[in-house]
Design an enzyme around this catalytic site. Sequence first.
Site, short mmCIF file in Angstrom:
data_model
loop_
_atom_site.label_atom_id
_atom_site.label_comp_id
_atom_site.label_asym_id
_atom_site.label_seq_id
_atom_site.Cartn_x
_atom_site.Cartn_y
_atom_site.Cartn_z
N LYS A 238 0.83 -1.22 0.00
CA LYS A 238 0.00 0.00 0.00
C LYS A 238 0.86 1.26 0.00
CE LYS A 238 -2.40 3.17 2.76
NZ LYS A 238 -2.29 3.77 4.10
N ASP A 257 -6.25 -0.39 1.07
CA ASP A 257 -6.23 -0.70 2.49
C ASP A 257 -7.62 -1.20 2.88
OD1 ASP A 257 -7.77 1.58 2.36
OD2 ASP A 257 -6.40 2.84 3.51
#
Length: 432
Positions: A238, A257
Amino acid sequence: MSASSPAVWKSIPVPLSELCISTVLRCGQSFRWRQSGDEWTCALRGRILTLRQDATHLHYRSIFPASSSASSSFSSSSDDDDTAELLHDYFNLSHSLSTLYTQWSRSDPNFLSKSARLSGVRMLRQDPWETVVSFICSSNNNIARISGMVWSLCGAWGEALGEAGGVVYHDFPPPGKLTGDGVEKMLRELGFGYRARYIAATAKIVDERGVGWLEGLRREGYRDAHEALLELPGVGPKVADCVCLMSLDKAEAVPVDTHVLQIAQKDYGFGKTKNKSLTKAVYDEIGDHFRKLWGKEAGWAHSVLFTADLSAFKETKVKVKKETKVKKETKVKKITKRQAAALKKEALEKAYSVCIKKEEEQSRGLKRVKAEVSPEEEEEEEEEEEETVTKKKVKVEVKLEEAVEGAELFSLAERVKTRTRSRPLPAGRRGI
């Protein structure tokens, strides 16, 4: 620290449909802009930059530090001030956002619905080193706390550029400033927690390779740049995608996420599961799904939906609770006028009692604060209090007397009426 000279406002033509700074600067891309009214200020590339916006233009002014070798060149009247070029680069203004919005809306009804109230959300093109550090801080964190961490880091190691609006602004420190032995310890003292170790270790690697290594990833393909970033401590999939999207020109990067997973599940029926953890397979599948849906600028479209789902930008929905009226049969018991008068008398007596009780409670409450009142004021308040109580007593007593008198008159009238009915009329007054 003082600045070279008072800055003047300049502007570049940018409509709100292409850029809305009040959204872009607080949606979790950059964490160093400070808002004051309708103005936004940040220390950026050796200057203190302040922005404000109207419907058609982005207005800016730059303050350069007096100690800067370029301060004489970058005065408020200098033609060498490159802030306009900096803004074009920083806000990625070479991309037509209106065209992209139209393209995404045609392929995605959900985007069309969500973007209607969020125009002007575009991706920044930030310094890669700053972006790496900022998003290492983002792990298990929120925007407000990340902003505080980054601000503290700049205050501790960044160069102070000057003061604006009573606030001292520091530039973002280069990696070499964060390679000392005491850096990790100090970061922990500043509240960075376990992230302190990652930042200190990453600073040493980037310093050894040179910041040019990070900027060079702009010339690499998305997958290669992403894999290279994963070599840095504290950088997972991420964070790597955030750096790719917000500083390395990888518009197809889609940071995923748990928040984005919820958007995918709620709005796109993607893998409906209660499991909030993200495996690499799930991460890649979501990214590929959005890249297929939105095209090569999927990361930009993702940012619009991400912003729309933040609490700061959500529409306030007022839930109106429908009241269900239940009809109840009310049994009415008939009473005589004499009983009504008695009930009225009883109610007035209760009201009188409640009134006296309330006055006594107020009196006790006043006594608790009389330590702050002068003797003269206390005596005056007591007189007014007694007068008020007396007036209320008299008023209640008058109503009570009226009720009693009414009840007695009613009783007398009833007796007279009854006696009159029982007596025979005199012969002269009888009907013919």
